[in-house]
Scaffold this active site. Sequence first.
Site, short mmCIF file in Angstrom:
data_model
loop_
_atom_site.label_atom_id
_atom_site.label_comp_id
_atom_site.label_asym_id
_atom_site.label_seq_id
_atom_site.Cartn_x
_atom_site.Cartn_y
_atom_site.Cartn_z
N ASP A 1 -5.15 -7.21 5.61
CA ASP A 1 -6.31 -6.49 5.45
C ASP A 1 -7.46 -7.35 5.15
O ASP A 1 -8.51 -7.33 5.73
CB ASP A 1 -6.01 -5.62 4.08
CG ASP A 1 -7.09 -4.47 3.83
OD1 ASP A 1 -8.16 -4.24 4.69
OD2 ASP A 1 -7.04 -3.72 3.05
N ASP B 1 -10.51 -8.87 8.01
CA ASP B 1 -11.99 -8.72 7.98
C ASP B 1 -12.42 -10.07 7.89
O ASP B 1 -13.50 -10.22 8.55
CB ASP B 1 -12.30 -8.08 6.39
CG ASP B 1 -12.14 -6.49 6.54
OD1 ASP B 1 -12.06 -5.94 7.68
OD2 ASP B 1 -12.52 -5.72 5.67
N ASP C 1 -3.13 -18.02 1.67
CA ASP C 1 -4.33 -18.28 0.78
C ASP C 1 -4.68 -19.72 1.88
O ASP C 1 -5.84 -19.78 1.80
CB ASP C 1 -3.89 -18.74 -0.39
CG ASP C 1 -2.71 -19.77 -0.67
OD1 ASP C 1 -1.76 -19.59 0.27
OD2 ASP C 1 -2.57 -20.31 -1.60
N TYR D 1 0.86 -1.38 0.00
CA TYR D 1 0.14 0.13 -0.04
C TYR D 1 1.03 1.32 0.10
O TYR D 1 0.28 2.46 -0.10
CB TYR D 1 -1.05 -0.02 1.07
CG TYR D 1 -2.08 -1.11 1.35
CD1 TYR D 1 -2.29 -1.89 -0.15
CD2 TYR D 1 -2.83 -1.26 2.17
CE1 TYR D 1 -3.24 -2.73 -0.02
CE2 TYR D 1 -3.74 -2.26 2.17
CZ TYR D 1 -4.16 -3.03 0.92
OH TYR D 1 -5.06 -3.82 1.07
N LYS E 1 3.31 -15.23 1.54
CA LYS E 1 3.26 -15.87 0.32
C LYS E 1 4.66 -16.03 -0.20
O LYS E 1 5.09 -15.77 -1.24
CB LYS E 1 2.40 -15.40 -0.61
CG LYS E 1 1.02 -15.37 -0.49
CD LYS E 1 0.29 -16.72 -0.82
CE LYS E 1 0.31 -16.95 -2.22
NZ LYS E 1 -0.31 -18.28 -2.52
#
Length: 371
Positions: A251, A255, A227, A143, A194
Amino acid sequence: MSTKRSLLLLPGDGIGPEVMRQVRRVIDWYARKRGIEFQVEEGLVGGCSYDAHGTPLTDETMARALAVDAVLLAAVGGPKWDNLGFDKRPEAGLLRLRKEMELFANLRPAKVFDALVDASTLKPDVVRGLDIMIVRELTGGIYFGEPRGISDLPNGERRGINTQVYDTHEIHRVARVAFELARKRSNKVCSSEKGNVMESGLLWRQEVIALHKAEYQDVELSHMLADAAAMQLVRNPKQFDVIVTDNLFGDILSDEASMLTGSIGMLPSASLGATDADGKRKALYEPVHGSAPDIAGRDLANPIAMFLSFAMALRWSFDLQAEADILEQAVENVLSTGLRTGDIMQPGMARVSTSVMADSILREMDKLATA
Ligand code: NAD
């Protein structure tokens, strides 16, 4: 008892002032019933600050936020300010706070209260007793990485670029928060990245392992590809205690984890900065929910996310563990008596207002304090 614990309250917009008013009563309760005093000041942030001062956060309020032990923010925003330029919008005040306080670790607990086990979309057996914490890196990664942008290519196409980048110290400081938290919980950290396809992920894993070996061998450490973590969070979330991950995966995973609990009106969060020479760290506590303009001003909002945010402040900024326990236990007990605000209403329960919910929690705190 010290009287130097300082708090800046930023009620903000919409339901913010309503839920913050109830937290003030909780703060007063600690002074009256437990002799724990807070030096409380209040400021404006978001749309209300824009209306008063033409900016969503004044330099004076920013300076106060940097000076106090902890900032408690409710929520900002609303349709009234939707058409302002980006730097005047309510959210810009929040982003400035996070940036200038250098809040690099975002803590998002996902806890399922027994009384609300049916609010989750997952089967009760999967979520009953769930109590996990996602620690998300908040100031680095994709980001913020450079280069970034959209450019025109010679062949007439366009290219969008963002860069995932982490340096050793950024990984260590957020992993340290996760290990320290785990020591006060079930002593397990799962680090997620990852590393199979991203060098930044590989570095993340290597540095977490190095820090663990050097300083936190007493904490159980595991690793999971992001994942796979997304799948495991809905398949068997109770296997986790603390998950630490980067800004982007955090993020998404935070959530996902919060929705395991089923209600946005119940979810607190904390954002922490570095520890200074006196052992203090900058900290901002806020509910996950927004300003809920659809119900603002009608005494309908659930104050529990705000209360639990204050409980996190008691725990992480003031090391008042037993006091935080009282507040959290009072919430749990009141829910088990069947009282519900509209957002968590279930058949057969009693629907109550913001203030009645707060009254009931305060009464329960009285009982717990004298038990
Ligand atoms: P929201 O979280 O404000 O509301 C979503 C839904 O949940 C609404 O139906 C609302 O009534 C309900 N809800 C939220 N909190 C509740 C509570 N405590 N008790 C009962 N019901 C509750 O999200 P939104 O509607 O997408 O956004 C509304 C405004 O809030 C926007 O201006 C948005 O930009 C802002 N926002 C601010 C923050 C923040 O301050 N951190 C976060 C998200 C959204």
